[in-house]
Design a protein around this motif. Structure first.
Motif, PDB file in Angstrom:
ATOM      1  N   ASP A 195      14.876   3.222   1.363  1.00  0.00           N
ATOM      2  CA  ASP A 195      14.362   3.991   0.225  1.00  0.00           C
ATOM      3  C   ASP A 195      12.884   4.321   0.373  1.00  0.00           C
ATOM      4  N   GLY A 196      12.489   4.672   1.592  1.00  0.00           N
ATOM      5  CA  GLY A 196      11.106   5.062   1.830  1.00  0.00           C
ATOM      6  C   GLY A 196      10.122   3.914   1.881  1.00  0.00           C
ATOM      7  N   ILE A 206       0.843  -1.191   0.000  1.00  0.00           N
ATOM      8  CA  ILE A 206       0.000   0.000   0.000  1.00  0.00           C
ATOM      9  C   ILE A 206       0.883   1.247   0.000  1.00  0.00           C
ATOM     10  N   GLN A 207       0.304   2.353  -0.416  1.00  0.00           N
ATOM     11  CA  GLN A 207       0.949   3.654  -0.309  1.00  0.00           C
ATOM     12  C   GLN A 207       0.506   4.285   1.010  1.00  0.00           C
ATOM     13  N   ALA A 208       1.458   4.747   1.801  1.00  0.00           N
ATOM     14  CA  ALA A 208       1.086   5.432   3.039  1.00  0.00           C
ATOM     15  C   ALA A 208       0.243   6.660   2.703  1.00  0.00           C
ATOM     16  N   LEU A 209      -0.737   6.938   3.538  1.00  0.00           N
ATOM     17  CA  LEU A 209      -1.478   8.183   3.359  1.00  0.00           C
ATOM     18  C   LEU A 209      -0.554   9.359   3.610  1.00  0.00           C
ATOM     19  N   SER A 210      -0.948  10.529   3.133  1.00  0.00           N
ATOM     20  CA  SER A 210      -0.138  11.715   3.355  1.00  0.00           C
ATOM     21  C   SER A 210      -0.282  12.189   4.797  1.00  0.00           C
ATOM     22  N   SER A 211       0.766  12.830   5.303  1.00  0.00           N
ATOM     23  CA  SER A 211       0.812  13.229   6.704  1.00  0.00           C
ATOM     24  C   SER A 211      -0.244  14.283   7.031  1.00  0.00           C
ATOM     25  N   LYS A 212      -1.048  13.977   8.029  1.00  0.00           N
ATOM     26  CA  LYS A 212      -2.049  14.929   8.525  1.00  0.00           C
ATOM     27  C   LYS A 212      -1.362  16.124   9.175  1.00  0.00           C
ATOM     28  N   HIS A 215       4.759   1.975   1.321  1.00  0.00           N
ATOM     29  CA  HIS A 215       5.599   2.925   0.602  1.00  0.00           C
ATOM     30  C   HIS A 215       5.414   4.342   1.154  1.00  0.00           C
ATOM     31  N   ARG A 216       6.348   5.252   0.808  1.00  0.00           N
ATOM     32  CA  ARG A 216       6.300   6.690   1.101  1.00  0.00           C
ATOM     33  C   ARG A 216       6.519   7.006   2.582  1.00  0.00           C
TER      34      ARG A 216
END
Length: 430
Positions: A286-287, A15-21, A258-259
């Motif tokens: 690498d993230g 999965i792609q990590a959600l963006s930081s709140k 990821h991310r």
């Protein structure tokens, strides 16, 4: 909405990590405080960040958005004269904007969540604002709160850091715009210093000068500064990802997220080290964080003040560790959407966990064999509690039913979708 979490045989996938709140809300605010147009790439979509979007628009920011970015033309030090602001259930948004509202003649922050945010105290920030000549009408430090400002003044300001670092961050966002220079002294202790570091990081990116002492207890802020319009990219969110990683840790799993930057200033980055210390087979390069879970964990002792918003998820993992774990220095968890110590511990016990609480500690006597489950759990309208209890449900023998599970959207609207994509079995009923 009820979430019925079934025991998980295996979790597998990427999965792609959600963006930081945390970064999204800060970037939205500094973009609004700039005179010019800023661009924010990959902003988080959650109830908290949506509350900040809504409020800065009400205050006069012009916002356009597509799937990848948001552009904001700011109002600088001249927000629009509004009578009311609705921050929903977002405590950080309320606290950041209480200071900014002091540039308005009179603003009332309404109370839409009396059972959650409405119970949280904001006295420490109110005391600081009054030192700056701002009149505040409150209900024993709680919502609804009316700010009567117009001309806040700088100078020497004190703020307590005992309850939350958000009060200090609020003042740091506002004081550069004052006519006078300011000095801020933090009284008592300062919780969540790592999160203050995030505030200082985004202020510097916006061209704001702040001189901070090494222990982050004293600040000198020149007045008459201007926020610069900039381009920002939001990094992946460790607090939300902590629950995904904990779920992988307590199950038979092969999960990739990821991310997640290795050098991130998010304090919750520490969950990688916490899980490694608990014996989880985990790599971070690498993230990308890769967990190979075999359901075997060992207990440990951890200073939770370094990763406040991930403590509950790590406690959930420790429920299944061999031995007794202790998360200490976490008293500030009591002043969140709910009392994240007492309320959370009570729900863990319902699920069959062996846990204790102290004023500033959570102690877990692990059950490597798992917990019974088979009960309904009250998540107290708290997104972090919902995520953490889901982790426990995945390793329980009979599963868990989590009430009011829709409130996970406060920070991580796609949490259940991501777990389902990894193979979790979760059903939803009204």
């Amino acid at each position: 909405m009820k979430a019925i979490v079934k025991p998980a045989a295996r979790l597998q996938g990427e999965i792609q990590a959600l963006s930081s709140k945390n970064y999204t809300t800060r970037y939205l605010l500094i973009a609004a405080l700039a005179e010019g147009t800023s661009t924010i790439h990959y902003p988080a979509h959650s109830e908290d960040s949506d509350a900040m979007r809504r409020c800065i628009r009400d205050l006069g920011a012009v916002i356009e958005e597509d799937e990848e970015k948001i552009t904001i033309t700011g109002f600088g030090r001249h927000p629009k004269d509004v009578k009311e602001l609705d921050v929903g259930n977002a405590g950080a948004v309320l606290r950041f904007l209480m200071s900014i509202a002091s540039f308005c003649p009179e603003v009332t922050f309404v109370n839409k969540y009396p059972a959650s945010l409405g119970k949280r105290p904001h006295n420490d920030l109110i005391d600081s604002l009054r030192q700056m000549g701002i009149e505040v009408e409150d209900r024993d430090g709680k919502l609804p709160i009316t700010i009567r400002g117009g001309k806040p003044r700088g100078g020497k300001i004190t703020v307590s850091g005992n309850v939350s670092s958000q009060f200090l961050s609020s003042l740091l966002f506002m004081t550069p715009l004052l006519e006078e220079d300011s000095e801020i002294e933090v009284l008592h202790d300062l919780k969540s210093k790592v999160i203050v570091g995030q505030t200082l990081e985004v202020l510097a990116q916006a061209g704001i000068q702040v001189e901070a002492s090494e222990d982050l207890m004293h600040y000198r802020i020149p007045g008459r500064q201007s926020y610069q319009a900039q381009k920002y990219t939001v990094q992946g969110d460790y607090p939300g990802s902590a629950a995904i990683l904990a779920a992988a840790a307590v199950t038979n799993s092969d999960v990739v997220v990821h991310r997640l930057e290795e050098k991130s200033r998010q304090g919750e980055r520490a969950v990688v080290d916490v899980l490694k210390a608990m014996g989880v087979n985990l790599t971070h390069k690498d993230g990308v964080v890769h967990v190979l879970g075999n359901e075997k964990l060992r207990a440990g002792e951890f200073d939770g003040d370094h990763f406040t918003d991930a403590v509950l998820a790590m406690v959930a993992a420790a429920v299944f560790a061999e031995g007794t774990s202790r998360f200490y220095n976490v008293e500030n968890l009591r002043y969140k959407e709910c009392d994240r110590i007492t309320d959370y511990v009570n729900e863990l016990r319902k699920a069959g966990a062996d846990v204790e609480e102290r004023q500033s500690e959570i102690i877990i006597h692990g059950k490597p064999e798992g917990v019974e489950g088979g009960v309904e759990i009250n998540a107290h309208y708290d997104h972090r509690v919902i995520m953490a209890l889901t982790v426990v449900g995945l390793r329980s023998r009979q599963g868990l039913t989590i009430l009011d599970a829709q409130h996970v959207a406060k920070s991580y609207p796609h949490y259940f979708e991501h777990l389902l994509a990894l193979g979790a079995e979760i059903e939803f009923t009204e």
